[in-house]
Scaffold this motif. Structure first.
Motif, PDB file in Angstrom:
ATOM      1  N   GLY A 275     -36.786 -41.146 -30.755  1.00 36.54           N
ATOM      2  CA  GLY A 275     -37.877 -40.461 -30.051  1.00 36.54           C
ATOM      3  C   GLY A 275     -37.392 -39.203 -29.351  1.00 36.54           C
ATOM      4  N   VAL A 276     -36.190 -39.273 -28.789  1.00 37.45           N
ATOM      5  CA  VAL A 276     -35.617 -38.086 -28.132  1.00 37.45           C
ATOM      6  C   VAL A 276     -35.427 -36.975 -29.156  1.00 37.45           C
ATOM      7  N   LEU A 277     -34.847 -37.329 -30.304  1.00 39.35           N
ATOM      8  CA  LEU A 277     -34.637 -36.323 -31.352  1.00 39.35           C
ATOM      9  C   LEU A 277     -35.961 -35.770 -31.852  1.00 39.35           C
ATOM     10  N   LEU A 278     -36.930 -36.679 -31.977  1.00 32.78           N
ATOM     11  CA  LEU A 278     -38.251 -36.258 -32.447  1.00 32.78           C
ATOM     12  C   LEU A 278     -38.869 -35.262 -31.469  1.00 32.78           C
ATOM     13  N   GLY A 279     -38.737 -35.559 -30.181  1.00 33.53           N
ATOM     14  CA  GLY A 279     -39.273 -34.650 -29.161  1.00 33.53           C
ATOM     15  C   GLY A 279     -38.638 -33.282 -29.257  1.00 33.53           C
ATOM     16  N   LEU A 280     -37.307 -33.261 -29.421  1.00 37.52           N
ATOM     17  CA  LEU A 280     -36.612 -31.977 -29.551  1.00 37.52           C
ATOM     18  C   LEU A 280     -37.079 -31.236 -30.798  1.00 37.52           C
TER      19      LEU A 280
END
Lengths: 391, 228
Positions: A275-280
């Motif tokens: 999710g963190v990578l997706l947000g970035l």
């Protein structure tokens, strides 16, 4: 923007003026960056809460070394080892003491309250040296069977009510249909797999938790003699216990291994990390789209700049100025909305959600880098500029 | 008298391989410092190509182009950019930045010389020039609110505000009425007379031919005649 243009840029804030000229596009870009920020903040908040919960779950205890079943990854996953490991450990030179630590789970049923799952920790009452500061003062008192120290931050427990627990004002309740008396309280809080916790003696533990015996502790806590170095002690214990299916780690290493396991091996940790990578990625795509559109719309302007003597770095500066502005304008509402979501999540789950400066700075730097990356990608179109074509 | 622009034996080609065609054939010319020189000729004859060679927007392929004493044949990209800063360029399509006000567009022409300089002084200089060009009431207007002639005058102000040594102009008066056209040409003439600013202008406007110090004619990439 005047002082910025004069003081910082030493030129007109062309990037800002371009962004401001297309207000709807600017609003959409800021909303997009803010959304991406919020997404990253929430994911990081969940990840941080998971890590905090793991660390806090060790907080009732202290030790130099933890010996755990070879296949265990967390403090609470239910694997056991043989009690003889305690004796084998304490027999090693340099080892001052060793004690079994029992970990189990029980249900706390109360009228008109949803069933609450409690982690039960148990130490022999004489092993006070392994009790953390929060429970040390009460450990002698739990040597009486069916006495406990209650986690006052357990879900659906009034902390003020729990704080009243003392040998003089005991609180009585039932877990798994057995009456138990709290004679003290400490503060640990709920986790992702439990609603609260209890600390009891080993004798009380085997009465509370079915199918567990004193011969099968969950972990063994080891303290070293003063002056005994950790590394050789670990090596010595590993050698002495080489025939046992156990792993021997420092207390700090056990905590960090547990944190790492939660973040990378548990599905939820992996999902949150993704999710963190997706947000970035969402942030990069949104800002790239905005900047690429803006660059395409201003190719002729940039060609004019080149024709009248401006350098390529100047034009890159305009694009990066825009990226920086989008990062800052998007970060602030992202931070505000994430803080609000943290408050909601903390209220709804009793988990340790909270904004901290370090995370804010990390996300801000990440936002800056993502926006700069987007700017660099968008700037590739500048290569198509030929100022001679203006004539 | 010194020369600002000297071309000797200039040839220029476009395209590669079989598509390669020659646009400029052995052109030589001299433009005296402070003069107003007009490049004339039919469309497609190579006027604009010559302008872009002098303006350091294309690299010189063959022959010699000396601008303000600097040889442009073989000049590096960095040197070409540095030379462009010494020029004032007026485009036929004005090329104003739509997000910037008239004043800010003119400041763009001034700030090309980098950091430094008092911002208030810069604004005063730009405002003064816009006042001279009759745009004093419109300095805060975005280009979208200006007429074609007003936009062209802002573009002219942008080219002149940094006191360039050479002004290159491509049909600068095409969007202007007679009065404004004469105002601009007289201003360029005055800059040449008072400050030694050299103007090389491409134009089809016969009225400007009459005011020019020199008119050079091109046909099919070849210099056909020059008149003083």
């Amino acid at each position: 923007m005047n002082w910025i243009s004069r003081g910082l840029l030493g030129r007109l804030p062309v990037g800002w003026l371009q962004l401001r000229h297309h207000r709807m596009r600017l609003a959409a870009a800021v909303a997009g960056v803010a959304f991406a920020n919020m997404l990253v903040f929430v994911q990081l908040g969940i990840l941080s809460a998971m890590n905090d919960v793991v660390r806090t779950s060790y907080s009732p205890f202290r030790a130099d070394i933890v010996i755990s079943p070879y296949n265990t990854n967390t403090l609470t996953d239910g694997a056991t080892l043989a009690r003889r490991v305690v004796y084998q450990s304490v027999a090693q030179p340099g080892v001052a003491a060793a004690a079994p630590l029992y970990v189990g789970q029980v249900a706390w049923e109360r009228p008109n309250v949803p069933a609450t799952s409690l982690i039960v920790y148990a130490l022999p009452p004489e092993s006070r040296r392994f009790a953390g500061p929060a429970i040390a003062e009460h450990l002698d008192a739990v040597s009486v069977p069916m006495r406990a120290i209650l986690d006052g931050l357990s879900r659906d427990v009034d902390p003020a009510w729990a704080a009243r627990a003392s040998p003089d004002t005991p609180l009585e309740f039932e877990v798994d249909g057995k009456a138990i008396t709290a004679i003290g309280s400490y503060s640990m809080g709920a986790g992702f797999g439990w609603d609260g916790s209890l600390v009891v003696s080993d004798l009380t533990f085997i009465r509370l938790v079915r199918q567990r015996s004193m011969g099968t502790p969950s972990h063994v806590l080891v303290d070293l003699e003063p002056g005994m170095a950790l590394a050789p002690a670990l090596a010595q214990l590993r050698g002495a216990l080489s025939m046992e299916p156990v792993k021997v780690r420092s207390f700090a290493q056990a905590v960090e291994d547990n944190v790492s396991f939660q973040a990378t091996e548990v599905p939820m940790g992996s999902i949150v990390g993704a999710g963190v990578l997706l947000g970035l990625l969402v942030g990069v795509v949104i800002v790239y789209q905005v900047l690429a559109t803006d660059v395409a719309a201003h190719l002729r302007d940039y060609a004019t700049f080149k024709a009248i003597g401006y350098s390529h770095p100047y034009i890159l500066g305009v694009i990066f100025e825009q990226a920086l502005i989008l990062a800052v304008l998007g970060f602030l509402p992202g931070l505000a909305s994430a803080s609000a979501i943290y408050a909601l999540l903390a209220h709804a789950t009793d988990l340790p959600f909270g904004m901290d400066v370090g995370r804010s700075l990390t996300v801000f730097v990440g936002t800056l880098l993502a926006c700069m990356l987007s700017g660099a990608l968008a700037a590739r179109r500048l290569r198509t500029i030929d100022p001679a074509e203006l004539f | 008298m010194t020369t600002s622009i000297v071309m000797q034996g200039v040839n220029h080609w476009f395209g590669d391989g079989e598509a390669r065609r020659q646009a400029i054939f052995d052109v030589s010319l001299e433009v005296t410092r402070g003069s107003l020189t007009v490049l004339a000729g039919p469309s497609g004859c190579g006027k604009t190509t010559l302008l872009t060679l002098v303006g350091c927007l294309r690299s010189v392929q063959d022959g010699s182009v000396r601008l303000l004493g600097t040889e442009l044949h073989g000049a590096s990209a960095m040197k070409q950019q540095a030379m462009r800063r010494r020029l004032g360029v007026i485009f036929q399509a004005h090329n104003l930045h739509e997000s910037l006000t008239a004043l800010q567009n003119v400041l763009v022409g001034l700030q090309v010389h980098g950091r430094g300089g008092d911002a208030d002084v810069q604004e005063a200089a730009a405002t003064h020039l816009l006042n001279i060009l009759g745009l004093g009431e419109r300095i805060t207007y975005l280009p979208a609110r200006l007429s074609g002639g007003e936009k062209q005058r802002v573009a002219i102000a942008r080219a002149l505000v940094s006191n360039p040594a050479v002004v290159l102009a491509d049909e600068p008066t095409a969007a202007l009425d007679r009065h404004s056209s004469l105002l601009v040409v007289r201003m360029l003439k005055a800059l040449g007379r008072d400050r030694g600013v050299t103007t090389l202008m491409v134009t089809h406007d016969d009225r400007i031919h009459q005011l020019a110090d020199q008119v050079l004619f091109l046909r099919d990439g070849r210099m056909t005649a020059g008149a003083n």
